[in-house]
Write an enzyme that holds these catalytic residues in place. Sequence first.
Site, short mmCIF file in Angstrom:
data_model
loop_
_atom_site.label_atom_id
_atom_site.label_comp_id
_atom_site.label_asym_id
_atom_site.label_seq_id
_atom_site.Cartn_x
_atom_site.Cartn_y
_atom_site.Cartn_z
N ARG A 47 63.80 63.83 23.87
CA ARG A 47 64.46 63.94 22.52
C ARG A 47 62.98 63.63 21.45
NH1 ARG A 47 69.27 62.72 24.86
NH2 ARG A 47 68.54 60.41 24.77
N GLU A 80 69.16 50.30 33.59
CA GLU A 80 70.19 49.43 33.69
C GLU A 80 70.61 49.44 35.26
OE1 GLU A 80 73.19 50.43 30.98
OE2 GLU A 80 74.85 48.68 31.52
P1 AMP Z 1 65.73 51.86 25.70
O1 AMP Z 1 64.60 52.30 26.88
O2 AMP Z 1 66.77 51.08 26.17
O3 AMP Z 1 64.94 51.46 24.53
O4 AMP Z 1 66.50 53.47 25.56
C1 AMP Z 1 65.67 54.37 24.76
C2 AMP Z 1 66.00 55.73 25.27
O5 AMP Z 1 67.21 56.25 25.75
C3 AMP Z 1 65.69 56.87 24.13
O6 AMP Z 1 64.83 57.89 24.79
C4 AMP Z 1 67.04 57.11 23.60
O7 AMP Z 1 66.94 58.66 23.63
C5 AMP Z 1 68.07 56.90 24.68
N1 AMP Z 1 68.94 55.79 24.27
C6 AMP Z 1 69.28 54.74 24.55
N2 AMP Z 1 70.38 54.29 24.26
C7 AMP Z 1 70.89 55.42 23.41
C8 AMP Z 1 72.06 55.51 22.60
N3 AMP Z 1 73.02 54.63 22.27
N4 AMP Z 1 72.30 56.57 21.85
C9 AMP Z 1 71.26 57.55 22.14
N5 AMP Z 1 70.21 57.50 22.86
C10 AMP Z 1 70.06 56.34 23.48
#
Ligand code: AMP
Length: 174
Positions: free
Chosen positions: A61, A98
């Site tokens: 994205r 996770e």
């Molecule tokens: P993080 O590594 O936990 O910061 O997760 C970020 C990545 O996971 C990004 O590339 C987002 O597209 C996706 N992502 C994580 N949580 C969400 C959420 N609640 N809604 C949409 N995309 C998410």
Amino acid sequence: MNLDKVKKSVRNIPDYPKPGIHFKDVSSSYQNSEVFNFVASQICDYYKDFGITKVIGIESRGFILGGVLANKLNAGFIPIRKAGKLPSDVYTQSYELEYGFDTIEIHKDALSKNDIVLIHDDLLATGGTIAAAIELVKRFNISLVYVNFFIELDFLEGRKRFNSKIPIWSLIHF
Ligand code: AMP
């Protein structure tokens, strides 16, 4: 158009992709031409005087706005992709999810030391993905690196993982 309307354009999908996750669907924002244009313009306005030479988009994205930002800022576009997708020599970085691990990669010839880099992704959640992307960029010994998100989920406190040397700016917050 204003930021309130932009926030309302983001569709919230409860329990996707698994129970307990509230997924922010950016496709519902990007499909509206006025919103998409406004979001890209606002982010470009913020970074227009930073001298950005390369915009990095994180698969997948992050590619959507990342390409637009690169073009509007007169910068090159660099993809960071999941393992095995880039065809030439790569640097590799694994990070914890996770459940289990994921790996992202960047081409070894994507950046040079004097580049001024903007890393873009659609959303900051826990910060694991962007932390891994920053590790990849560190291999190039670049001194000016900025990080941008369309959306930041403040309650997950993802930005606490990073020291203030890397400025992070997000257009909207939930
Ligand atoms: P993080 O590594 O936990 O910061 O997760 C970020 C990545 O996971 C990004 O590339 C987002 O597209 C996706 N992502 C994580 N949580 C969400 C959420 N609640 N809604 C949409 N995309 C998410």
